[in-house]
Scaffold this motif. Structure first.
Motif, PDB file in Angstrom:
ATOM      1  N   MET A  77      15.371 -19.775 -10.410  1.00 30.58           N
ATOM      2  CA  MET A  77      16.696 -19.385 -10.640  1.00 30.58           C
ATOM      3  C   MET A  77      16.645 -18.216 -11.524  1.00 30.58           C
ATOM      4  SD  MET A  77      18.674 -21.184  -8.918  1.00 30.58           S
ATOM      5  CE  MET A  77      20.210 -21.067  -9.398  1.00 30.58           C
ATOM      6  N   GLU A  78      15.553 -18.071 -12.311  1.00 32.10           N
ATOM      7  CA  GLU A  78      15.500 -17.005 -13.347  1.00 32.10           C
ATOM      8  C   GLU A  78      14.552 -15.803 -12.666  1.00 32.10           C
ATOM      9  OE1 GLU A  78      13.754 -18.805 -16.921  1.00 32.10           O
ATOM     10  OE2 GLU A  78      15.617 -20.065 -17.048  1.00 32.10           O
ATOM     11  N   TYR A  79      13.941 -16.030 -11.720  1.00 34.97           N
ATOM     12  CA  TYR A  79      13.086 -14.840 -11.337  1.00 34.97           C
ATOM     13  C   TYR A  79      13.353 -13.542 -11.088  1.00 34.97           C
ATOM     14  CZ  TYR A  79       9.117 -12.909  -8.331  1.00 34.97           C
ATOM     15  OH  TYR A  79       8.305 -12.105  -7.726  1.00 34.97           O
ATOM     16  N   ASN A  80      14.737 -13.307 -10.710  1.00 34.36           N
ATOM     17  CA  ASN A  80      15.388 -11.831 -10.569  1.00 34.36           C
ATOM     18  C   ASN A  80      16.308 -11.571 -11.782  1.00 34.36           C
ATOM     19  OD1 ASN A  80      15.574 -12.711  -7.138  1.00 34.36           O
ATOM     20  ND2 ASN A  80      14.148 -11.285  -8.036  1.00 34.36           N
ATOM     21  N   GLY A  81      16.395 -12.457 -12.831  1.00 31.89           N
ATOM     22  CA  GLY A  81      17.419 -12.436 -13.883  1.00 31.89           C
ATOM     23  C   GLY A  81      18.503 -12.257 -13.320  1.00 31.89           C
ATOM     24  N   GLY A  82      19.830 -11.674 -14.193  1.00 36.73           N
ATOM     25  CA  GLY A  82      21.152 -11.527 -13.760  1.00 36.73           C
ATOM     26  C   GLY A  82      21.996 -12.327 -14.818  1.00 36.73           C
ATOM     27  N   ALA A  83      23.269 -11.643 -14.776  1.00 35.88           N
ATOM     28  CA  ALA A  83      24.396 -12.242 -15.520  1.00 35.88           C
ATOM     29  C   ALA A  83      25.556 -12.179 -14.833  1.00 35.88           C
ATOM     30  CB  ALA A  83      24.214 -11.701 -16.973  1.00 35.88           C
ATOM     31  N   VAL A  84      26.544 -13.275 -14.794  1.00 34.82           N
ATOM     32  CA  VAL A  84      27.777 -13.369 -14.023  1.00 34.82           C
ATOM     33  C   VAL A  84      28.765 -14.046 -14.981  1.00 34.82           C
ATOM     34  CG1 VAL A  84      29.287 -13.530 -11.966  1.00 34.82           C
ATOM     35  CG2 VAL A  84      26.781 -13.074 -11.829  1.00 34.82           C
ATOM     36  N   THR A 112      11.486  -4.603 -13.979  1.00 35.12           N
ATOM     37  CA  THR A 112      12.812  -3.833 -13.318  1.00 35.12           C
ATOM     38  C   THR A 112      12.503  -3.103 -12.234  1.00 35.12           C
ATOM     39  OG1 THR A 112      13.962  -3.817 -15.527  1.00 35.12           O
ATOM     40  CG2 THR A 112      14.798  -2.394 -13.920  1.00 35.12           C
ATOM     41  N   VAL A 113      13.303  -3.502 -11.050  1.00 29.01           N
ATOM     42  CA  VAL A 113      12.987  -2.749  -9.860  1.00 29.01           C
ATOM     43  C   VAL A 113      13.998  -1.694  -9.452  1.00 29.01           C
ATOM     44  CG1 VAL A 113      12.846  -3.346  -7.424  1.00 29.01           C
ATOM     45  CG2 VAL A 113      11.607  -4.634  -8.938  1.00 29.01           C
ATOM     46  N   ALA A 114      15.537  -2.100  -9.830  1.00 29.27           N
ATOM     47  CA  ALA A 114      16.565  -1.372  -9.387  1.00 29.27           C
ATOM     48  C   ALA A 114      17.577  -1.469 -10.373  1.00 29.27           C
ATOM     49  CB  ALA A 114      17.035  -1.599  -7.816  1.00 29.27           C
ATOM     50  N   MET A 115      18.501  -0.427 -10.555  1.00 30.87           N
ATOM     51  CA  MET A 115      19.510  -0.572 -11.632  1.00 30.87           C
ATOM     52  C   MET A 115      20.855  -0.352 -10.819  1.00 30.87           C
ATOM     53  SD  MET A 115      16.695   0.934 -12.620  1.00 30.87           S
ATOM     54  CE  MET A 115      16.818   2.759 -12.944  1.00 30.87           C
ATOM     55  N   ASP A 116      21.049  -0.530  -9.575  1.00 30.89           N
ATOM     56  CA  ASP A 116      22.221  -0.577  -8.955  1.00 30.89           C
ATOM     57  C   ASP A 116      22.585  -1.800  -8.225  1.00 30.89           C
ATOM     58  OD1 ASP A 116      20.265  -0.313  -7.169  1.00 30.89           O
ATOM     59  OD2 ASP A 116      21.121   1.616  -6.373  1.00 30.89           O
ATOM     60  N   ASN A 117      22.170  -2.755  -8.633  1.00 32.29           N
ATOM     61  CA  ASN A 117      22.497  -4.020  -8.043  1.00 32.29           C
ATOM     62  C   ASN A 117      23.738  -4.770  -8.311  1.00 32.29           C
ATOM     63  OD1 ASN A 117      21.483  -6.458  -6.426  1.00 32.29           O
ATOM     64  ND2 ASN A 117      21.115  -7.573  -8.316  1.00 32.29           N
ATOM     65  N   THR A 118      24.151  -5.351  -7.366  1.00 28.92           N
ATOM     66  CA  THR A 118      25.487  -6.221  -7.494  1.00 28.92           C
ATOM     67  C   THR A 118      25.337  -7.701  -7.040  1.00 28.92           C
ATOM     68  OG1 THR A 118      27.746  -6.316  -7.507  1.00 28.92           O
ATOM     69  CG2 THR A 118      26.922  -5.665  -5.453  1.00 28.92           C
ATOM     70  N   ARG A 119      26.115  -8.470  -7.731  1.00 29.09           N
ATOM     71  CA  ARG A 119      26.063  -9.804  -7.395  1.00 29.09           C
ATOM     72  C   ARG A 119      27.462 -10.517  -7.061  1.00 29.09           C
ATOM     73  NH1 ARG A 119      21.793 -13.027  -8.942  1.00 29.09           N
ATOM     74  NH2 ARG A 119      19.966 -12.018  -9.763  1.00 29.09           N
TER      75      ARG A 119
END
Length: 204
Positions: free
Chosen positions: A4-11, A34-41
């Motif tokens: 669950m933590e592999y790609n990081g992220g916060a919502v 860090t692979v990309a800086m324009d991701n959305t969840r």
């Protein structure tokens, strides 16, 4: 490291007075890279209903597409949009149906119901649902977000106050998590409009 933590992220999502907001960070990574800086969840279901998905990014995209498809079928059959409460049941049923090989996602559902009352719910990866009275947080930044949101959130905030509160909460929390950040996007859902704002953040 948990999958669950592999790609990081916060919502994070918050209720206000006749409005609701949801925000996520922009980083997509594989562990510390860090692979990309324009991701959305965050995915739009209709104008008054959005879902944010924390967890593994492959499953985030898969579940987002399945749910958009299911809502489109519902709208064709019923000639109306799905309510947030009904959509929460759809998400929960989808996740529970895969409980022996689950989608690695933590959903947050936000929207306005038929009376334009704000709605926020969240659940775990097998669909155990909690309907929130104030805010909900998921992702690797969950602990930091809960602490900041408990301090900053107030009941019956106007739309401008809600935007400021959710923005400051997310920016402050992601500064304390190396797996999330690199900017944020905030969706402020009101009775007659949706405001989408991009926030700049530390790029490290």
């Amino acid at each position: 490291m948990s999958i669950m933590e592999y790609n990081g992220g916060a919502v994070v999502a918050m209720k206000g007075k006749d409005c609701v907001a949801i925000a996520c960070d922009r980083r997509f990574g594989t562990q510390q890279t860090t692979v990309a800086m324009d991701n959305t969840r965050i995915f739009k279901i209709h104008n008054k209903l959005y879902i944010g998905l924390g967890g593994l990014m492959t499953d985030v995209q898969t579940v987002g597409q399945i749910l958009q498809f299911r809502h489109n079928l519902y709208r064709l059959r019923e000639k109306r949009n799905m309510s947030p409460a009904a959509f929460t049941k759809v998400v929960s049923n989808l996740l529970y149906s895969k409980r022996f090989g689950p989608y690695f996602v933590d959903p947050i559902i936000v929207g306005l119901d038929k009376n334009d009352e704000p709605f926020v719910s969240s659940m775990d990866l097998i669909g155990a649902t909690e309907i929130s009275d104030n805010f909900a947080c998921v992702g690797t930044t969950e602990d930091e977000l809960y602490g900041i949101c408990e301090n900053l959130w107030n009941d019956k905030m106007e739309d401008k106050d809600l935007f400021e509160t959710i923005s400051q909460s997310l920016l402050s929390a992601t500064d304390r998590d190396c797996l999330a950040g690199w900017g944020s996007v905030v969706y402020l859902i009101k009775k007659n409009s949706v405001e989408i704002s991009e926030l700049k953040a530390r790029q490290d």
